[in-house]
Motif scaffolding. Structure first.
Motif, PDB file in Angstrom:
ATOM      1  N   UNK A  82       0.824  -1.268  -0.032  1.00  0.00           N
ATOM      2  CA  UNK A  82       0.011  -0.007   0.074  1.00  0.00           C
ATOM      3  C   UNK A  82       0.828   1.212  -0.118  1.00  0.00           C
ATOM      4  N   UNK A  83       1.850   1.395   0.783  1.00  0.00           N
ATOM      5  CA  UNK A  83       2.801   2.514   0.983  1.00  0.00           C
ATOM      6  C   UNK A  83       3.470   2.596  -0.425  1.00  0.00           C
ATOM      7  N   UNK A  84       4.087   1.553  -1.239  1.00  0.00           N
ATOM      8  CA  UNK A  84       4.663   1.601  -2.192  1.00  0.00           C
ATOM      9  C   UNK A  84       3.588   2.165  -3.359  1.00  0.00           C
ATOM     10  N   UNK A  85       2.441   1.882  -3.282  1.00  0.00           N
ATOM     11  CA  UNK A  85       1.375   2.393  -4.263  1.00  0.00           C
ATOM     12  C   UNK A  85       1.077   3.993  -3.854  1.00  0.00           C
ATOM     13  N   UNK A  86       0.937   4.321  -2.794  1.00  0.00           N
ATOM     14  CA  UNK A  86       0.672   5.762  -2.323  1.00  0.00           C
ATOM     15  C   UNK A  86       2.031   6.620  -2.692  1.00  0.00           C
ATOM     16  N   UNK A  87       2.795   6.186  -2.238  1.00  0.00           N
ATOM     17  CA  UNK A  87       4.176   6.945  -2.500  1.00  0.00           C
ATOM     18  C   UNK A  87       4.460   6.977  -3.918  1.00  0.00           C
ATOM     19  N   UNK A  88       4.221   5.818  -4.771  1.00  0.00           N
ATOM     20  CA  UNK A  88       4.091   5.729  -6.126  1.00  0.00           C
ATOM     21  C   UNK A  88       3.382   7.228  -6.829  1.00  0.00           C
ATOM     22  N   UNK A  89       1.945   7.075  -6.288  1.00  0.00           N
ATOM     23  CA  UNK A  89       1.102   7.979  -6.775  1.00  0.00           C
ATOM     24  C   UNK A  89       1.601   9.471  -6.600  1.00  0.00           C
ATOM     25  N   UNK A  90       1.816   9.516  -5.300  1.00  0.00           N
ATOM     26  CA  UNK A  90       2.257  11.065  -4.846  1.00  0.00           C
ATOM     27  C   UNK A  90       3.415  11.691  -5.515  1.00  0.00           C
TER      28      UNK A  90
END
Lengths: 307, 430
Positions: A82-90
């Protein structure tokens, strides 16, 4: 006995034919040999290790799919995902949008254009370690420049590292800083392949610069944008150096794992805990995820493309 | 068809060739007898040897020996790299440092990878150490795999200027009289916090506080039989709860030790007034606070005069070393009482030999207001229990420290943090 003239010719011809047929293989061979040794072999060996319990300094022990069961039932894995996804989008979305805007501006005739174009690549040429270290200082709680600036406008000091979203934002800023210029240059190259006539025609029709950007630049850049999205997606799923150094070299990603990416999670398994089998499992699952992501990206982009 | 077959064959040959080449790269040839010897030493953090010029001195005293030294700042990066090299059988140094938290793992799982020092010129040194130091590095078969470099007796380091501003006693003896237990330490912290200068907390980090408390215990994460007891040992839970309570009460600067850049800066800027202080921290504080910090810091005993041990290290010789004899001589020389006393004087690493401890018993440190650090740390050593160490100590300790950081920095309830620490440990170790 007399040798007929030209007796060597059939032999020579045959040799020539063989060379003609095999030469392409010889020319492409170096890549595939290197790929086999440094790409394919590690990939397959990693898969093999992921089926074992393998601690640093000890023998491998066959486990079957136990590591995968362990991983898929581990809340920390889902947290990292999830963190990989959110940091990726951010980091990816503002980065590409900024790059597009910058490239559009740099595409105009302006004074010192070359200077600005070259300086765009500077952050990319900086090492991740140096950039992350500097930003970790900037985002310090007690003496960081960012909090100092916020203090001037009357905002209380933010504990960037320990907050959930604040840490992710700080890391995204490092990523954005490093990669925006790189993507802008790629967009710039793409823009220069768009015919100048189209812009002139649009200008004659009374199109504003914004309208030119939307109706001429964007459609013309579609393949380039797709390329940068794919590359950035892969980069985001492998994010490692920035969060590691932001976290002081520890792969925990903060007390609650608030910025532990898949890369950090893998590193922690392999190098903090010495569980190479589990680290290999994380590596393989990440690899599969990247393939799925790239396929989805390509499919989406194709559907949007005009016929 | 033929082309494909040929290509396959060529590919196979090339791959096999590459592998053969790679396999040959690992070996090396042994040097001639009596010729010049190049010893490599690989350590982590600050052992003080290079800083004191000990390697140069040894080279001068032993013609024919040259020493190549390298150091990795963080032990958490040093150790995995060393493990990879040990596993691959190449690239290890002749002398490698081993942190005390790793020694149980080495003794239990890596006996074959290290030299038994009883068979080397270092054998005579083994009897020099404080009673528990060498047994901790000894396998069930009696093989001794490491020579002790230092131990980690503890005190409390504090900023006298900040304590004075808050109206607390600044004299070590007066302060020590107010501290008869860890609860006193917390109570004094509340008093400090009520009158403290802005932006200053009573102590630096909950994780460090926890480590200090737990390091005074005999049984920590393992019992004498080698079974994991981290979940049931009341001492662990109690240390965790005490540290968590301090975090909740806002007595802590919320700076993760050795990780947060703000922690390093805090020694000079006064983000925290006290810190649990193993002897090796003495050198660290001096380095970070610099000349400007001289006279500001002082040292007193642990609450109630408790003894304990936090950290310390060993020197080991990998079994693959080609110069075991010379390496053992160097290791014995480096860890001899005289050198340990010198290292203590310059870097603060406390001697692990009884001889060395005698030599430093009267040492004072001008930078720390002439604190009698020799006496404080000697007493702490005498009062320290013989700790039971286990192979997963490091994993469990880091899970506890991380959970405590979540209490102080993220406002997680102590009970939830405790449960998540246990879940982490069991997920990893179980």
């Amino acid at each position: 006995m007399r040798t007929p003239p030209g007796a060597g010719t059939p032999w020579r011809t045959r040799l020539f034919q063989v060379e003609e047929r095999s030469a392409p293989y010889a020319y492409v061979a170096p890549f595939f040999l290197l790929f086999a040794a440094f790409g394919l072999f590690p990939l397959i060996y990693t898969a093999w290790i992921s089926l074992h319990s393998y601690r640093l300094g000890s023998d491998m022990e066959w486990l079957g799919l136990d590591n995968y069961t362990w991983l898929l039932s581990n809340p920390e894995f889902y947290n990292a995902l999830w963190k990989t996804f959110t940091i990726g989008v951010l980091s990816t979305v503002p980065q590409l949008a900024l790059a597009l805007g910058l490239a559009h501006l740099l595409n105009y005739r302006m004074r010192g254009r070359t200077f600005f174009r070259v300086s765009m690549i500077m952050p990319y040429a900086t090492s991740v370690a140096a950039a992350a270290l500097v930003f970790a200082q900037l985002f310090g709680r007690d003496a960081g420049a960012v909090n100092w600036l916020l203090g001037i406008v009357g905002v209380d000091a933010v504990d960037w590292r320990n907050g959930d979203w604040t840490a992710q934002v700080a890391i995204s800023v490092i990523v954005i800083w490093r990669w925006t210029g790189y993507n802008a240059l790629i967009y710039l190259a793409g823009m220069q392949s768009i015919s100048q006539d189209l812009y002139e025609a649009a200008a004659l029709d009374g199109a504003s610069r914004w309208q030119q950007f939307r109706h001429v630049t964007l459609p013309g850049l579609r393949p380039t944008i797709l390329f940068t999205i794919v590359v950035s997606t892969i980069g985001a799923s492998q994010l490692f150096g920035e969060p590691l150094i932001f976290g002081g070299g520890k792969p925990d990603g903060g007390a609650l794992g608030q910025y532990q990416t898949l890369g950090l999670f893998m590193y922690q398994q392999g190098w903090t805990y010495g569980s190479l089998g589990r680290a290999a499992t994380v590596a393989w699952v990440t690899f599969l995820l990247i393939i799925v992501l790239v396929l989805v990206n390509t499919r989406l982009a194709k559907r949007r493309a005009p016929k | 068809m033929t082309v494909r077959k040929k290509t396959t064959a060529a590919l196979a040959t090339a791959v096999a060739g590459t592998l053969l080449l790679a396999a040959c790269g690992g070996g090396g040839s042994a040097p001639a007898e009596g010729g010049p010897v190049e010893l490599t030493v690989s350590l982590f953090g600050t052992f003080g040897y290079e800083e004191l010029g000990l390697f140069d001195r040894y080279e001068a005293e032993n013609p024919g020996i040259t020493i190549t030294y390298e150091s990795t700042q963080g032990e958490d990066k040093y150790w995995p790299a060393l493990q990879t090299r040990l596993a691959s059988g190449s690239g290890v140094a002749d002398i490698q440092g081993i942190e005390v938290a790793r020694i149980a793992d080495v003794v239990a799982n890596q006996q074959d990878l290290w030299t038994d020092l009883r068979d080397t010129p270092a054998a005579d040194s083994i009897a020099n150490y404080v009673e528990w130091k060498e047994p901790a590095a000894t396998t069930a078969d009696g093989a001794v795999l490491g020579l002790g470099t230092d131990i980690g007796p503890m005190g409390i380091c504090y900023r006298s200027d900040l304590l004075a501003q808050a109206g607390l006693p600044t004299d070590p003896a007066a302060l020590s009289a107010r501290l008869t237990s860890w609860d006193d330490y917390l109570a004094l912290g509340r008093e400090y916090q009520a009158a403290a200068p802005a932006g200053s907390a009573w102590m630096d980090s909950a994780g460090g506080f926890y480590n200090a408390i737990i390091s005074t215990e005999q049984e920590i994460y393992y019992d004498a039989a080698g079974a994991l007891v981290h979940e049931t040992n009341p001492a662990v839970r109690s240390a965790f709860d005490t540290a968590a309570a301090a975090g909740q009460a806002g007595l802590i600067a919320r700076l993760e030790q050795f990780v947060d850049p703000g922690w390093d800066a805090g020694f000079a800027s006064g983000s925290f007034a006290t810190i649990a202080c193993p002897s090796w921290m003495i050198g660290y504080i001096k380095g970070k606070a610099g000349d400007a910090g001289a006279g500001l810091w002082n040292v007193t005993t642990l609450p109630g005069g408790a003894g304990g041990n936090w950290g310390g290290a060993y020197l080991g010789i990998p079994a693959s070393s080609e110069h075991v004899e010379e390496a053992a001589k160097l290791a014995a020389w480096l860890t001899a009482p005289e050198r340990q006393a010198e290292v203590f004087a310059s870097a603060g690493n406390f001697p692990s030999t009884t001889g060395g401890i005698e030599m430093v018993a009267d040492a004072t440190d001008p930078w720390f207001n002439d604190a009698p650090i020799g006496q404080i740390f000697s007493t702490s050593t005498q009062n320290a229990p013989v700790q039971i160490l286990g192979p997963e100590d490091g994993v469990i300790k880091s899970a506890m420290v991380q959970a405590l950081l979540s209490v102080e920095a993220n406002g997680v309830a102590p009970a939830d943090a405790w449960n998540s620490a246990l879940a982490d440990v069991n997920n990893q170790v179980g």
